[in-house]
Design a protein around this motif. Structure first.
Motif, PDB file in Angstrom:
ATOM      1  N   ARG A  27      31.931  37.439  29.603  1.00  0.00           N
ATOM      2  CA  ARG A  27      33.004  38.425  29.676  1.00  0.00           C
ATOM      3  C   ARG A  27      33.499  38.684  28.257  1.00  0.00           C
ATOM      4  NH1 ARG A  27      31.076  37.710  33.929  1.00  0.00           N
ATOM      5  NH2 ARG A  27      31.933  38.125  35.984  1.00  0.00           N
ATOM      6  N   SER A  28      33.834  39.941  27.965  1.00  0.00           N
ATOM      7  CA  SER A  28      34.260  40.300  26.618  1.00  0.00           C
ATOM      8  C   SER A  28      35.246  41.451  26.688  1.00  0.00           C
ATOM      9  CB  SER A  28      33.037  40.664  25.756  1.00  0.00           C
ATOM     10  OG  SER A  28      33.350  40.708  24.395  1.00  0.00           O
TER      11      SER A  28
ATOM     12  N   ASP B 210      29.488  41.622  29.012  1.00  0.00           N
ATOM     13  CA  ASP B 210      30.136  42.588  29.900  1.00  0.00           C
ATOM     14  C   ASP B 210      31.526  42.930  29.357  1.00  0.00           C
ATOM     15  OD1 ASP B 210      31.099  44.087  31.989  1.00  0.00           O
ATOM     16  OD2 ASP B 210      30.665  42.613  33.544  1.00  0.00           O
ATOM     17  N   PHE B 211      31.710  44.205  28.996  1.00  0.00           N
ATOM     18  CA  PHE B 211      33.023  44.661  28.538  1.00  0.00           C
ATOM     19  C   PHE B 211      33.962  45.024  29.692  1.00  0.00           C
ATOM     20  CE2 PHE B 211      31.098  45.958  24.269  1.00  0.00           C
ATOM     21  CZ  PHE B 211      31.770  44.971  23.568  1.00  0.00           C
ATOM     22  N   ASN B 212      33.434  45.121  30.919  1.00  0.00           N
ATOM     23  CA  ASN B 212      34.276  45.420  32.084  1.00  0.00           C
ATOM     24  C   ASN B 212      35.158  46.652  31.902  1.00  0.00           C
ATOM     25  OD1 ASN B 212      34.269  42.001  32.389  1.00  0.00           O
ATOM     26  ND2 ASN B 212      33.790  43.233  34.197  1.00  0.00           N
TER      27      ASN B 212
ATOM     28  N   GLU C 159      42.963  27.801  39.591  1.00  0.00           N
ATOM     29  CA  GLU C 159      43.602  28.395  38.430  1.00  0.00           C
ATOM     30  C   GLU C 159      43.312  29.888  38.395  1.00  0.00           C
ATOM     31  OE1 GLU C 159      42.050  27.022  34.699  1.00  0.00           O
ATOM     32  OE2 GLU C 159      39.988  27.024  35.411  1.00  0.00           O
ATOM     33  N   THR C 160      44.157  30.622  37.703  1.00  0.00           N
ATOM     34  CA  THR C 160      43.974  32.059  37.562  1.00  0.00           C
ATOM     35  C   THR C 160      42.911  32.337  36.507  1.00  0.00           C
ATOM     36  OG1 THR C 160      46.261  32.492  38.188  1.00  0.00           O
ATOM     37  CG2 THR C 160      45.129  34.219  36.953  1.00  0.00           C
ATOM     38  N   ILE C 161      42.002  33.257  36.827  1.00  0.00           N
ATOM     39  CA  ILE C 161      40.940  33.639  35.897  1.00  0.00           C
ATOM     40  C   ILE C 161      40.807  35.160  35.930  1.00  0.00           C
ATOM     41  CG2 ILE C 161      39.683  31.470  36.084  1.00  0.00           C
ATOM     42  CD1 ILE C 161      37.777  32.847  38.053  1.00  0.00           C
ATOM     43  N   GLY C 162      39.968  35.720  35.044  1.00  0.00           N
ATOM     44  CA  GLY C 162      39.791  37.156  35.070  1.00  0.00           C
ATOM     45  C   GLY C 162      38.900  37.654  33.958  1.00  0.00           C
ATOM     46  N   ASN C 163      39.041  38.939  33.687  1.00  0.00           N
ATOM     47  CA  ASN C 163      38.303  39.570  32.600  1.00  0.00           C
ATOM     48  C   ASN C 163      39.276  40.358  31.743  1.00  0.00           C
ATOM     49  OD1 ASN C 163      38.672  42.166  33.891  1.00  0.00           O
ATOM     50  ND2 ASN C 163      36.932  41.711  35.208  1.00  0.00           N
ATOM     51  N   ALA C 164      38.782  41.244  30.911  1.00  0.00           N
ATOM     52  CA  ALA C 164      39.660  41.951  29.987  1.00  0.00           C
ATOM     53  C   ALA C 164      40.587  42.939  30.690  1.00  0.00           C
ATOM     54  CB  ALA C 164      38.822  42.686  28.937  1.00  0.00           C
ATOM     55  N   LEU C 165      40.310  43.258  31.959  1.00  0.00           N
ATOM     56  CA  LEU C 165      41.146  44.217  32.684  1.00  0.00           C
ATOM     57  C   LEU C 165      42.083  43.574  33.684  1.00  0.00           C
ATOM     58  CD1 LEU C 165      39.024  47.382  33.587  1.00  0.00           C
ATOM     59  CD2 LEU C 165      40.749  47.121  31.814  1.00  0.00           C
ATOM     60  N   ILE C 166      41.604  42.580  34.438  1.00  0.00           N
ATOM     61  CA  ILE C 166      42.408  42.032  35.529  1.00  0.00           C
ATOM     62  C   ILE C 166      42.286  40.509  35.580  1.00  0.00           C
ATOM     63  CG2 ILE C 166      42.238  44.116  36.961  1.00  0.00           C
ATOM     64  CD1 ILE C 166      40.083  42.597  38.599  1.00  0.00           C
ATOM     65  N   PHE C 167      43.337  39.887  36.148  1.00  0.00           N
ATOM     66  CA  PHE C 167      43.307  38.466  36.478  1.00  0.00           C
ATOM     67  C   PHE C 167      43.469  38.321  37.987  1.00  0.00           C
ATOM     68  CE2 PHE C 167      44.445  38.199  31.998  1.00  0.00           C
ATOM     69  CZ  PHE C 167      43.676  37.130  31.567  1.00  0.00           C
ATOM     70  N   PHE C 168      42.939  37.244  38.542  1.00  0.00           N
ATOM     71  CA  PHE C 168      43.056  37.020  39.984  1.00  0.00           C
ATOM     72  C   PHE C 168      43.155  35.520  40.250  1.00  0.00           C
ATOM     73  CE2 PHE C 168      38.688  37.753  38.664  1.00  0.00           C
ATOM     74  CZ  PHE C 168      38.006  36.652  39.134  1.00  0.00           C
ATOM     75  N   ASP C 169      43.830  35.175  41.349  1.00  0.00           N
ATOM     76  CA  ASP C 169      44.028  33.771  41.703  1.00  0.00           C
ATOM     77  C   ASP C 169      43.401  33.425  43.042  1.00  0.00           C
ATOM     78  OD1 ASP C 169      45.683  35.056  43.485  1.00  0.00           O
ATOM     79  OD2 ASP C 169      47.534  34.080  42.824  1.00  0.00           O
ATOM     80  N   ARG C 170      42.535  34.314  43.549  1.00  0.00           N
ATOM     81  CA  ARG C 170      41.861  34.069  44.823  1.00  0.00           C
ATOM     82  C   ARG C 170      40.545  34.821  44.864  1.00  0.00           C
ATOM     83  NH1 ARG C 170      46.303  36.255  48.668  1.00  0.00           N
ATOM     84  NH2 ARG C 170      47.524  35.275  47.021  1.00  0.00           N
ATOM     85  N   ARG C 171      39.676  34.392  45.759  1.00  0.00           N
ATOM     86  CA  ARG C 171      38.469  35.141  46.083  1.00  0.00           C
ATOM     87  C   ARG C 171      38.647  35.685  47.500  1.00  0.00           C
ATOM     88  NH1 ARG C 171      34.169  34.995  42.514  1.00  0.00           N
ATOM     89  NH2 ARG C 171      34.724  33.736  40.706  1.00  0.00           N
ATOM     90  N   GLU C 172      38.196  36.917  47.707  1.00  0.00           N
ATOM     91  CA  GLU C 172      38.457  37.594  48.970  1.00  0.00           C
ATOM     92  C   GLU C 172      37.248  38.423  49.360  1.00  0.00           C
ATOM     93  OE1 GLU C 172      42.098  40.333  50.821  1.00  0.00           O
ATOM     94  OE2 GLU C 172      41.998  39.898  48.669  1.00  0.00           O
ATOM     95  N   THR C 173      36.927  38.439  50.650  1.00  0.00           N
ATOM     96  CA  THR C 173      35.798  39.245  51.109  1.00  0.00           C
ATOM     97  C   THR C 173      35.909  39.497  52.598  1.00  0.00           C
ATOM     98  OG1 THR C 173      33.413  39.508  50.742  1.00  0.00           O
ATOM     99  CG2 THR C 173      34.134  37.440  51.762  1.00  0.00           C
TER     100      THR C 173
ATOM    101  N   GLU D  50      27.132  45.555  29.151  1.00  0.00           N
ATOM    102  CA  GLU D  50      27.482  46.094  30.453  1.00  0.00           C
ATOM    103  C   GLU D  50      28.845  46.783  30.423  1.00  0.00           C
ATOM    104  OE1 GLU D  50      28.081  44.041  34.864  1.00  0.00           O
ATOM    105  OE2 GLU D  50      26.626  43.217  33.432  1.00  0.00           O
ATOM    106  N   GLU D  51      28.913  47.910  31.092  1.00  0.00           N
ATOM    107  CA  GLU D  51      30.136  48.706  31.216  1.00  0.00           C
ATOM    108  C   GLU D  51      30.903  48.823  29.888  1.00  0.00           C
ATOM    109  OE1 GLU D  51      31.482  48.980  35.736  1.00  0.00           O
ATOM    110  OE2 GLU D  51      32.321  47.251  34.726  1.00  0.00           O
ATOM    111  N   PRO D  52      30.270  49.398  28.869  1.00  0.00           N
ATOM    112  CA  PRO D  52      30.947  49.584  27.582  1.00  0.00           C
ATOM    113  C   PRO D  52      31.927  50.751  27.592  1.00  0.00           C
ATOM    114  CG  PRO D  52      28.779  50.562  27.491  1.00  0.00           C
ATOM    115  CD  PRO D  52      28.881  49.901  28.835  1.00  0.00           C
ATOM    116  N   ALA D  53      31.983  51.484  28.694  1.00  0.00           N
ATOM    117  CA  ALA D  53      32.914  52.594  28.860  1.00  0.00           C
ATOM    118  C   ALA D  53      33.209  52.713  30.348  1.00  0.00           C
ATOM    119  CB  ALA D  53      32.302  53.895  28.326  1.00  0.00           C
ATOM    120  N   SER D  54      34.109  53.596  30.723  1.00  0.00           N
ATOM    121  CA  SER D  54      34.411  53.779  32.139  1.00  0.00           C
ATOM    122  C   SER D  54      33.173  54.306  32.858  1.00  0.00           C
ATOM    123  CB  SER D  54      35.587  54.745  32.314  1.00  0.00           C
ATOM    124  OG  SER D  54      35.201  56.061  31.971  1.00  0.00           O
TER     125      SER D  54
END
Length: 381
Positions: free
Chosen positions: A166-167, A194-196, A17-31, A220-224
Motif C-alpha cells: 500500500r502506498s 498500490d496507490f489506491n 486493530e484499525t488498518i487501512g490504505n491512503a484513502l480509508i481506515f477500517f476496523d472490521r471485515r464485512e461481506t 495499481e490505481e495511480p489515478a481515479s
C-alpha cells in the motif's frame, strides 16, 4: 434439479486493530455470503463484499424470483436475466448482487457435475498459482509505514515471493519504503505497489519516478478509475506496468483504457464485476488486446477461491516478474473471513495450490458463520 432456496448471510468480523490504505481506515471485515441450494440439498456459494446489506436487499427484491425454481446449469441464461433485472445500475450495487449469485451458481453447477470450478470454466492450465501478499496496511496514530519492513519480512518467512505494498502517503516516504522493501526481498523477489486512487496523476508520477530502484512490476490505481487522461499521461512516462479496474462493474469499462494503451494489467473483482460470467467477458477482452488478467481479491474465502480457480485457467503472460502472469492476490492483513474454511496456505515456492475437489473445493459449514452473522435470510421457492 432446480434451485430451491437462496440463503443470505451478512457477516461482520471486528479486527484487533484499525488498518487501512491512503484513502480509508477500517476496523472490521464485512461481506455477504450467498448460498444457493438445489432441490437435492446440494449447495453452491457466492460472495460480494461491496455494500453487502444493499446487495442482499437487491437479491431479495429483484433477483431471487428469477433464479428460484430454475435449472442451475443454465448459467448464461440466468446471468443475462439477472443483468436485465438489475436495470441500468451496471456500475453500482446491483451488479455486485448479480456477482454473488452468479458465483454461487457456478459453484453449484460444478458440484453437480462433480468437477472443480476450474474445469467448469474451461479447464486449468496450471495446478498452482503464484501468490502475492497484499499488504502491509497503513495504521493510524503515527507514521503509516512504521511497521512495513517488519511485516514484509513476515510475508517472506511465510513463503511469499511477491508483495504488493500500500502506498500514497507522501512521495518521498513512498519511495523510501518501496526501496527498503526491495532490499529485504532481494533482486529475485517481485514487488508491486498500490496507490489506491490516493494521488492526482502528477503526484503519482512524482512518487513513481523516485521509486526506480524498487524495480516495480506494476503500479495499481495511480489515478481515479475513470481518469482516462491521467492513465494515458502516466503510461507515457512510467516504466512499470499500470494496473486497475477493481471497481468496474462490466467489461465495457475496461475497453477505453485498452484502446488508449494505458492499462497493462486488468484487475476485475469477481465479487463486483458480474461474477464469473462477467469477469469471463473481461478475460476474453484482455485476450483480444494481449493483456494479462489478475483478479482483484477482497472479502472472504469464497471470493478468494473463485479467483484461484479462475487464475488457474488464464493464459500465461511473461511480463518481467520472477513468475509469469497470472498472479493471485492474497490478503495478508488480519481477516477472519478468510479463515471460514481453513486458512489458505502458501507453498514453499510462493504458490497456492488449486483445490481438486468439486466446485470451489472448500467446505463452508454454516455453524462457522454463526459468530460473524449479523443477519440471515432464507428465500425459498
Amino acid at each position: 434439479m432446480t434451485i430451491a432456496s437462496i440463503r443470505l448471510y451478512h457477516l461482520v468480523a471486528p479486527l484487533p486493530e484499525t488498518i487501512g490504505n491512503a484513502l480509508i481506515f477500517f476496523d472490521r471485515r464485512e461481506t455477504l455470503l450467498v448460498e444457493v441450494v438445489d432441490s437435492s440439498g446440494l449447495s453452491g456459494w457466492g460472495e460480494t463484499w461491496a455494500a453487502p446489506a444493499a446487495a442482499g436487499a437487491i437479491i431479495e427484491a429483484q433477483l431471487a424470483r428469477g433464479v428460484l425454481r430454475q435449472d442451475p446449469a443454465h448459467l448464461g441464461r440466468l446471468w443475462h436475466w439477472m443483468c436485465d433485472a438489475a436495470g441500468s445500475d451496471t456500475q453500482g450495487t446491483a451488479m455486485t448482487a448479480v456477482a454473488a449469485l452468479d458465483m454461487a451458481l457456478h459453484d453449484l453447477a460444478a458440484r453437480l457435475r462433480e468437477v472443480p470450478l476450474s474445469t467448469l470454466l474451461g479447464g486449468a492450465v496450471r495446478d498452482r498459482v503464484p501468490a502475492y501478499a497484499s499488504g502491509p496496511f497503513f495504521k493510524p496514530g503515527g507514521h503509516p509505514y512504521r511497521e512495513f519492513e517488519r511485516e514484509a519480512e513476515g510475508y517472506l518467512r511465510a513463503g511469499f515471493r511477491a508483495i504488493k505494498l500500500r502506498s500514497g502517503f507522501r512521495p518521498a516516504d513512498d519511495a523510501a519504503t518501496a526501496i527498503a522493501v526491495r532490499r529485504l526481498m532481494g533482486r529475485e523477489g517481485t514487488l508491486m505497489l498500490d496507490f489506491n486512487q490516493s494521488y492526482t496523476p502528477r503526484a503519482a508520477l512524482a512518487a513513481a519516478e523516485a521509486m526506480g530502484p524498487a524495480d516495480l512490476l506494476w503500479i495499481e490505481e495511480p489515478a481515479s478509475p475513470q481518469d482516462l487522461a491521467g492513465y494515458r499521461m502516466l503510461a507515457g512516462q512510467l516504466r512499470p506496468a499500470l494496473a486497475g479496474g477493481e471497481t468496474y462493474g462490466t467489461a465495457a469499462e475496461f475497453k477505453p483504457f485498452l484502446d488508449a494503451g494505458c492499462m497493462d494489467v486488468l484487475q476485475p473483482d469477481i465479487a463486483i464485476c458480474g461474477g464469473l460470467s462477467g469477469v469471463g467477458r473481461v478475460a476474453s477482452l484482455a485476450e483480444l488486446y494481449d493483456r494479462p488478467v489478475v483478479p482483484h481479491v477482497w472479502g472472504g474465502t469464497v471470493n478468494f477461491h473463485a479467483a484461484l480457480h479462475l487464475a488457474a485457467t488464464l493464459p500465461t503472460h511473461r511480463a518481467g516478474g520472477a513468475a509469469p502472469f497470472p498472479y493471485l492476490e492474497f490478503d495478508a492483513g488480519p481477516n477472519p473471513l478468510l479463515d471460514l474454511a481453513g486458512r489458505p496456505t502458501v507453498n514453499a515456492d510462493g504458490t497456492v495450490s488449486v483445490p481438486s475437489g468439486p466446485g470451489l473445493g472448500i467446505d463452508i459449514r454454516t455453524e462457522a458463520l454463526i459468530p460473524h452473522t449479523i443477519w440471515h435470510r432464507s428465500l425459498d421457492s
